[in-house]
Design a protein around this motif. Sequence first.
Motif, mmCIF file in Angstrom:
data_model
loop_
_atom_site.group_PDB
_atom_site.id
_atom_site.type_symbol
_atom_site.label_atom_id
_atom_site.label_comp_id
_atom_site.label_asym_id
_atom_site.label_seq_id
_atom_site.Cartn_x
_atom_site.Cartn_y
_atom_site.Cartn_z
ATOM 1 N N THR A 129 0.831 -1.208 0.000
ATOM 2 C CA THR A 129 0.000 0.000 0.000
ATOM 3 C C THR A 129 0.867 1.259 0.000
ATOM 4 O OG1 THR A 129 -1.894 -1.060 1.079
ATOM 5 C CG2 THR A 129 -1.683 1.319 1.351
ATOM 6 N N SER A 130 1.904 1.276 0.828
ATOM 7 C CA SER A 130 2.786 2.455 0.895
ATOM 8 C C SER A 130 3.475 2.704 -0.431
ATOM 9 C CB SER A 130 3.829 2.272 1.999
ATOM 10 O OG SER A 130 3.216 2.213 3.268
ATOM 11 N N HIS A 137 1.529 9.409 -6.014
ATOM 12 C CA HIS A 137 1.913 10.805 -5.791
ATOM 13 C C HIS A 137 3.031 11.229 -6.737
ATOM 14 C CE1 HIS A 137 0.116 10.293 -1.562
ATOM 15 N NE2 HIS A 137 -0.651 11.142 -2.222
ATOM 16 N N ALA A 138 3.909 10.285 -7.082
ATOM 17 C CA ALA A 138 5.020 10.586 -7.993
ATOM 18 C C ALA A 138 4.602 10.461 -9.456
ATOM 19 C CB ALA A 138 6.190 9.650 -7.708
ATOM 20 N N GLU A 139 3.330 10.182 -9.700
ATOM 21 C CA GLU A 139 2.769 10.016 -11.049
ATOM 22 C C GLU A 139 3.468 8.891 -11.819
ATOM 23 O OE1 GLU A 139 2.328 13.639 -13.202
ATOM 24 O OE2 GLU A 139 1.432 14.722 -11.516
ATOM 25 N N LYS A 140 3.900 7.859 -11.089
ATOM 26 C CA LYS A 140 4.460 6.673 -11.721
ATOM 27 C C LYS A 140 3.399 5.598 -11.940
ATOM 28 C CE LYS A 140 9.092 7.385 -9.845
ATOM 29 N NZ LYS A 140 10.169 6.835 -8.963
ATOM 30 N N LEU A 141 2.230 5.795 -11.345
ATOM 31 C CA LEU A 141 1.079 4.910 -11.513
ATOM 32 C C LEU A 141 -0.127 5.742 -11.912
ATOM 33 C CD1 LEU A 141 0.877 2.407 -8.493
ATOM 34 C CD2 LEU A 141 1.471 1.872 -10.860
ATOM 35 N N ASP A 142 -1.014 5.133 -12.700
ATOM 36 C CA ASP A 142 -2.295 5.786 -13.010
ATOM 37 C C ASP A 142 -3.333 5.449 -11.961
ATOM 38 O OD1 ASP A 142 -1.506 6.940 -15.535
ATOM 39 O OD2 ASP A 142 -1.486 4.894 -16.329
ATOM 40 N N ILE A 143 -3.316 4.210 -11.486
ATOM 41 C CA ILE A 143 -4.333 3.741 -10.547
ATOM 42 C C ILE A 143 -3.720 2.658 -9.669
ATOM 43 C CG2 ILE A 143 -5.215 2.080 -12.239
ATOM 44 C CD1 ILE A 143 -7.998 2.505 -11.015
ATOM 45 N N ALA A 144 -4.209 2.552 -8.443
ATOM 46 C CA ALA A 144 -3.702 1.542 -7.516
ATOM 47 C C ALA A 144 -4.871 0.853 -6.836
ATOM 48 C CB ALA A 144 -2.790 2.175 -6.472
ATOM 49 N N MET A 145 -4.638 -0.385 -6.431
ATOM 50 C CA MET A 145 -5.588 -1.132 -5.608
ATOM 51 C C MET A 145 -4.881 -1.392 -4.290
ATOM 52 S SD MET A 145 -7.118 -3.713 -8.501
ATOM 53 C CE MET A 145 -8.483 -4.311 -7.503
ATOM 54 N N VAL A 146 -5.337 -0.733 -3.218
ATOM 55 C CA VAL A 146 -4.619 -0.742 -1.951
ATOM 56 C C VAL A 146 -5.532 -1.190 -0.817
ATOM 57 C CG1 VAL A 146 -3.147 1.160 -2.751
ATOM 58 C CG2 VAL A 146 -5.186 1.664 -1.372
ATOM 59 N N LEU A 147 -4.908 -1.500 0.325
ATOM 60 C CA LEU A 147 -5.663 -1.775 1.544
ATOM 61 C C LEU A 147 -6.012 -0.424 2.164
ATOM 62 C CD1 LEU A 147 -3.548 -4.743 2.914
ATOM 63 C CD2 LEU A 147 -5.790 -4.849 1.822
ATOM 64 N N TYR A 148 -7.279 -0.078 2.109
ATOM 65 C CA TYR A 148 -7.721 1.269 2.485
ATOM 66 C C TYR A 148 -8.035 1.352 3.974
ATOM 67 C CZ TYR A 148 -10.636 5.414 2.859
ATOM 68 O OH TYR A 148 -11.157 6.614 3.252
ATOM 69 N N ALA A 200 5.032 -1.365 5.283
ATOM 70 C CA ALA A 200 4.330 -1.754 4.057
ATOM 71 C C ALA A 200 2.859 -1.346 4.106
ATOM 72 C CB ALA A 200 4.449 -3.258 3.839
ATOM 73 N N HIS A 201 2.221 -1.562 5.261
ATOM 74 C CA HIS A 201 0.798 -1.234 5.441
ATOM 75 C C HIS A 201 0.621 -0.739 6.879
ATOM 76 C CE1 HIS A 201 0.083 -3.600 1.763
ATOM 77 N NE2 HIS A 201 0.853 -4.511 2.316
ATOM 78 N N PRO A 202 1.109 0.479 7.192
ATOM 79 C CA PRO A 202 1.154 0.929 8.590
ATOM 80 C C PRO A 202 -0.194 0.950 9.296
ATOM 81 C CG PRO A 202 1.675 2.720 7.039
ATOM 82 C CD PRO A 202 1.690 1.454 6.262
ATOM 83 N N SER A 203 -1.232 1.454 8.636
ATOM 84 C CA SER A 203 -2.545 1.531 9.282
ATOM 85 C C SER A 203 -3.070 0.140 9.608
ATOM 86 C CB SER A 203 -3.536 2.271 8.383
ATOM 87 O OG SER A 203 -3.133 3.593 8.154
ATOM 88 N N GLN A 207 -3.815 -1.590 13.346
ATOM 89 C CA GLN A 207 -5.133 -2.109 13.671
ATOM 90 C C GLN A 207 -5.063 -3.559 14.132
ATOM 91 O OE1 GLN A 207 -8.656 -1.048 11.086
ATOM 92 N NE2 GLN A 207 -6.998 -0.353 9.769
ATOM 93 N N ILE A 208 -4.276 -4.376 13.408
ATOM 94 C CA ILE A 208 -4.148 -5.786 13.782
ATOM 95 C C ILE A 208 -3.579 -5.904 15.191
ATOM 96 C CG2 ILE A 208 -2.893 -7.925 13.311
ATOM 97 C CD1 ILE A 208 -3.115 -7.263 10.330
ATOM 98 N N MET A 209 -2.509 -5.167 15.482
ATOM 99 C CA MET A 209 -1.901 -5.240 16.812
ATOM 100 C C MET A 209 -2.870 -4.760 17.886
ATOM 101 S SD MET A 209 0.880 -6.716 16.546
ATOM 102 C CE MET A 209 1.774 -7.333 15.119
ATOM 103 N N HIS A 210 -3.643 -3.743 17.595
ATOM 104 C CA HIS A 210 -4.636 -3.250 18.555
ATOM 105 C C HIS A 210 -5.662 -4.333 18.876
ATOM 106 C CE1 HIS A 210 -7.573 -0.677 20.522
ATOM 107 N NE2 HIS A 210 -8.493 -1.121 19.668
#
Length: 298
Positions: A129-130, A137-148, A200-203, A207-210
């Motif tokens: 995700t990161s 943000h760097a415009e190296k991708l047009d679209i992403a599928m991430v863990l929101y 890699a997926h801080p949020s 959440q998992i640790m919480h």
Amino acid sequence: MRFRKLHYFVTVAEELHFGRAAARLHIAQPPLSQQIKAIEDEMGAKLFERSSQKVTLTPAGAAFLPQARAMIENWEKIQESVRGVATGKAGNLSLGFVWAAGTPHFSAGIASFKQNNPEITLNLEEMTTSQALDALHAEKLDIAMVLYNPLMDTADLEHQHYESQQHILALPEHHPLAELAVVPLIKLHQLPFISFARQAHPSLYDQIMHHLHSAGVEPNIVQVARLTQTTRTLVAAGVGIALVPDSTQFDQREGLTFRPIEGKLPELAIHFMWRKNSQSPLMSRLIDHLQEHGVRSQ
């Protein structure tokens, strides 16, 4: 020179008769003769020999004919290409996706989209995700599928839900917990744990640790794996257990088994994300196709 004039010239050259050419072009003969005269004036060369009996191409006209046809064909290709991009039926698109999105229906949706749209080039890359957000943000991708996660900073991004998954437990095949149909969360306390890297997926990590701590579970993290493929290999080798998306079970391998978990863990929400004001017709078509394919596969 306007391309309409090229059509006039080519039609007269093919018919070698102004009356028949005018009929083909659905215009009157006098305006057609005027247009041919205008072309000749613009070219600075006589293109046709005219007499009361026949019309013939001059050497200059014969030399111009294949070039005129080539220019018309090239212009038609340009128009078709531009229309394709404008309608999302042609062009290039770069897509970054997290491992959890790699389900059979996602793969089948990508395959059918490419098969039905041969004029489109899709550049696919698995990312965290990161990494995907940085690439957007760097415009190296047009679209992403991430863990929101709602806590993400998405001020300059737009997003749309794709699907949600639950966590399941990945176990070595002969692990004692594999004897259970459902594994209570508390039974994970102090067991050797394989985790993904927090950056890699801080949020999601937080959440998992919480949730683990809230359930009285203190995971004994013995290994941090950068890739889900590595996590599966380590679990199968007996290094530890791991919490993984339920899509992981689609990739079966020897020595590895999965069990549902009884207890509260964060839902894995996979979203499409893209920069604000950058959604192209092609991007919209891909999103709609994957959404529809995912719904049909459920």
